[in-house]
Scaffold this motif. Structure first.
Motif, PDB file in Angstrom:
ATOM      1  N   ILE A  41       5.565   5.680 -17.620  1.00 29.86           N
ATOM      2  CA  ILE A  41       5.376   7.006 -17.021  1.00 29.86           C
ATOM      3  C   ILE A  41       4.512   6.887 -15.765  1.00 29.86           C
ATOM      4  O   ILE A  41       4.849   7.422 -14.706  1.00 29.86           O
ATOM      5  N   THR A  42       3.388   6.173 -15.883  1.00 30.60           N
ATOM      6  CA  THR A  42       2.473   6.027 -14.746  1.00 30.60           C
ATOM      7  C   THR A  42       3.117   5.242 -13.603  1.00 30.60           C
ATOM      8  O   THR A  42       3.043   5.642 -12.441  1.00 30.60           O
ATOM      9  N   ALA A  43       3.750   4.117 -13.915  1.00 34.09           N
ATOM     10  CA  ALA A  43       4.414   3.324 -12.873  1.00 34.09           C
ATOM     11  C   ALA A  43       5.588   4.091 -12.275  1.00 34.09           C
ATOM     12  O   ALA A  43       5.875   3.963 -11.081  1.00 34.09           O
ATOM     13  N   GLY A  44       6.234   4.911 -13.094  1.00 33.73           N
ATOM     14  CA  GLY A  44       7.358   5.699 -12.609  1.00 33.73           C
ATOM     15  C   GLY A  44       6.948   6.711 -11.545  1.00 33.73           C
ATOM     16  O   GLY A  44       7.699   6.958 -10.599  1.00 33.73           O
ATOM     17  N   THR A  45       5.753   7.268 -11.684  1.00 29.89           N
ATOM     18  CA  THR A  45       5.302   8.216 -10.661  1.00 29.89           C
ATOM     19  C   THR A  45       5.004   7.501  -9.346  1.00 29.89           C
ATOM     20  O   THR A  45       5.274   8.042  -8.272  1.00 29.89           O
ATOM     21  N   ILE A  46       4.471   6.260  -9.429  1.00 37.11           N
ATOM     22  CA  ILE A  46       4.253   5.462  -8.207  1.00 37.11           C
ATOM     23  C   ILE A  46       5.600   5.109  -7.581  1.00 37.11           C
ATOM     24  O   ILE A  46       5.787   5.211  -6.369  1.00 37.11           O
ATOM     25  N   PHE A  47       6.550   4.682  -8.412  1.00 37.39           N
ATOM     26  CA  PHE A  47       7.876   4.342  -7.919  1.00 37.39           C
ATOM     27  C   PHE A  47       8.506   5.538  -7.205  1.00 37.39           C
ATOM     28  O   PHE A  47       9.044   5.414  -6.102  1.00 37.39           O
ATOM     29  N   SER A  62       0.533   6.250   1.370  1.00 35.47           N
ATOM     30  CA  SER A  62      -0.894   6.339   1.693  1.00 35.47           C
ATOM     31  C   SER A  62      -1.732   6.238   0.411  1.00 35.47           C
ATOM     32  O   SER A  62      -1.215   6.454  -0.690  1.00 35.47           O
ATOM     33  N   PRO A  63      -3.001   5.926   0.551  1.00 38.06           N
ATOM     34  CA  PRO A  63      -3.877   5.941  -0.625  1.00 38.06           C
ATOM     35  C   PRO A  63      -3.880   7.306  -1.321  1.00 38.06           C
ATOM     36  O   PRO A  63      -3.885   7.377  -2.550  1.00 38.06           O
ATOM     37  N   LEU A  64      -3.840   8.391  -0.551  1.00 40.17           N
ATOM     38  CA  LEU A  64      -3.833   9.733  -1.146  1.00 40.17           C
ATOM     39  C   LEU A  64      -2.569   9.959  -1.972  1.00 40.17           C
ATOM     40  O   LEU A  64      -2.637  10.439  -3.110  1.00 40.17           O
ATOM     41  N   SER A  65      -1.410   9.614  -1.426  1.00 36.38           N
ATOM     42  CA  SER A  65      -0.163   9.838  -2.161  1.00 36.38           C
ATOM     43  C   SER A  65      -0.081   8.939  -3.392  1.00 36.38           C
ATOM     44  O   SER A  65       0.378   9.375  -4.454  1.00 36.38           O
ATOM     45  N   ASP A  66      -0.531   7.684  -3.269  1.00 37.01           N
ATOM     46  CA  ASP A  66      -0.528   6.787  -4.429  1.00 37.01           C
ATOM     47  C   ASP A  66      -1.433   7.321  -5.532  1.00 37.01           C
ATOM     48  O   ASP A  66      -1.062   7.349  -6.701  1.00 37.01           O
ATOM     49  N   GLN A 108       3.709  -3.369  -9.288  1.00 37.96           N
ATOM     50  CA  GLN A 108       3.194  -4.434 -10.151  1.00 37.96           C
ATOM     51  C   GLN A 108       1.682  -4.302 -10.327  1.00 37.96           C
ATOM     52  O   GLN A 108       1.154  -4.557 -11.411  1.00 37.96           O
ATOM     53  N   ALA A 109       0.985  -3.909  -9.275  1.00 34.17           N
ATOM     54  CA  ALA A 109      -0.464  -3.682  -9.376  1.00 34.17           C
ATOM     55  C   ALA A 109      -0.757  -2.548 -10.350  1.00 34.17           C
ATOM     56  O   ALA A 109      -1.709  -2.609 -11.133  1.00 34.17           O
ATOM     57  N   SER A 110       0.068  -1.523 -10.319  1.00 36.48           N
ATOM     58  CA  SER A 110      -0.091  -0.410 -11.250  1.00 36.48           C
ATOM     59  C   SER A 110       0.093  -0.875 -12.691  1.00 36.48           C
ATOM     60  O   SER A 110      -0.673  -0.504 -13.581  1.00 36.48           O
ATOM     61  N   VAL A 111       1.095  -1.707 -12.901  1.00 32.55           N
ATOM     62  CA  VAL A 111       1.343  -2.236 -14.248  1.00 32.55           C
ATOM     63  C   VAL A 111       0.160  -3.081 -14.713  1.00 32.55           C
ATOM     64  O   VAL A 111      -0.321  -2.931 -15.844  1.00 32.55           O
ATOM     65  N   LEU A 112      -0.347  -3.953 -13.870  1.00 36.89           N
ATOM     66  CA  LEU A 112      -1.480  -4.815 -14.236  1.00 36.89           C
ATOM     67  C   LEU A 112      -2.741  -3.998 -14.525  1.00 36.89           C
ATOM     68  O   LEU A 112      -3.414  -4.215 -15.539  1.00 36.89           O
ATOM     69  N   ALA A 113      -3.050  -3.046 -13.667  1.00 34.41           N
ATOM     70  CA  ALA A 113      -4.240  -2.217 -13.867  1.00 34.41           C
ATOM     71  C   ALA A 113      -4.114  -1.371 -15.135  1.00 34.41           C
ATOM     72  O   ALA A 113      -5.068  -1.230 -15.905  1.00 34.41           O
ATOM     73  N   THR A 114      -2.932  -0.822 -15.371  1.00 33.89           N
ATOM     74  CA  THR A 114      -2.721  -0.006 -16.561  1.00 33.89           C
ATOM     75  C   THR A 114      -2.782  -0.850 -17.825  1.00 33.89           C
ATOM     76  O   THR A 114      -3.301  -0.407 -18.854  1.00 33.89           O
ATOM     77  N   ALA A 115      -2.296  -2.081 -17.766  1.00 31.50           N
ATOM     78  CA  ALA A 115      -2.376  -2.975 -18.935  1.00 31.50           C
ATOM     79  C   ALA A 115      -3.833  -3.292 -19.279  1.00 31.50           C
ATOM     80  O   ALA A 115      -4.219  -3.292 -20.455  1.00 31.50           O
ATOM     81  N   ALA A 116      -4.658  -3.550 -18.277  1.00 28.66           N
ATOM     82  CA  ALA A 116      -6.084  -3.818 -18.525  1.00 28.66           C
ATOM     83  C   ALA A 116      -6.750  -2.584 -19.130  1.00 28.66           C
ATOM     84  O   ALA A 116      -7.543  -2.683 -20.081  1.00 28.66           O
ATOM     85  N   ALA A 117      -6.425  -1.415 -18.623  1.00 29.94           N
ATOM     86  CA  ALA A 117      -6.989  -0.175 -19.161  1.00 29.94           C
ATOM     87  C   ALA A 117      -6.508   0.073 -20.587  1.00 29.94           C
ATOM     88  O   ALA A 117      -7.264   0.580 -21.422  1.00 29.94           O
TER      89      ALA A 117
END
Length: 156
Positions: free
Chosen positions: A109-115, A125-129, A62-71
């Protein structure tokens, strides 16, 4: 020979135009990348050196979705008024809808890679995310460049 020279000049001009457009698109994208990744890391991991995680530490997708929406909103303004200022549509609402659809696919696509990283590979980890997000950004950026040129910001 004149036909070959004409084709050569037109090809050179087209390539020069695409490179200029790609450079502007890349500059807007680089700034949007900062908004996206900076926002994501603040939401999930908090401020650097902070003892606790961010406000969405338990909700990374959800954080990825929110950050990507702002971008994406930043990107629309930058691309509409700078990169494609000579190609944007008269009907702003129609253009914005097409832009949001293209970015919805990019967001998936971006959220899918996090998922995939978190839930299929078990990495957290922060590195893997951030690795997963960079991979998602590369794939989504290639898709967006194509979609913007072909569907969103069309020549009048």
């Amino acid at each position: 020979m004149p036909v070959l020279a004409s084709v050569t000049l037109r090809t050179r001009d087209a390539i020069k135009g695409i490179w200029r457009e790609a450079a502007k698109f890349g500059a807007v994208g680089a700034l949007a990348f900062v908004v996206d990744n900076g926002g994501y890391n603040l939401l999930v991991f908090g401020l650097p050196g902070g003892a606790r995680g961010g406000p969405m530490s338990t909700s990374p997708v959800q954080a990825s979705v929110l950050a990507t929406a702002a971008a994406a909103l930043f990107s629309w303004a930058g691309n509409r008024y700078w990169t494609y200022r000579h190609r944007h549509r008269e009907k702003v609402a129609h253009e914005l809808v097409l832009f949001l659809v293209a970015n919805g696919v990019g967001l998936a696509i971006t959220a899918g890679t996090i998922f995939a990283s978190r839930h299929l590979l078990g990495l957290d980890s922060p590195l893997s995310d951030n690795t997963a997000r960079v991979l998602g950004w590369v794939l989504a950026t290639l898709f967006r460049f194509y979609a913007y040129r072909r569907y969103v910001f069309v020549a009048p």
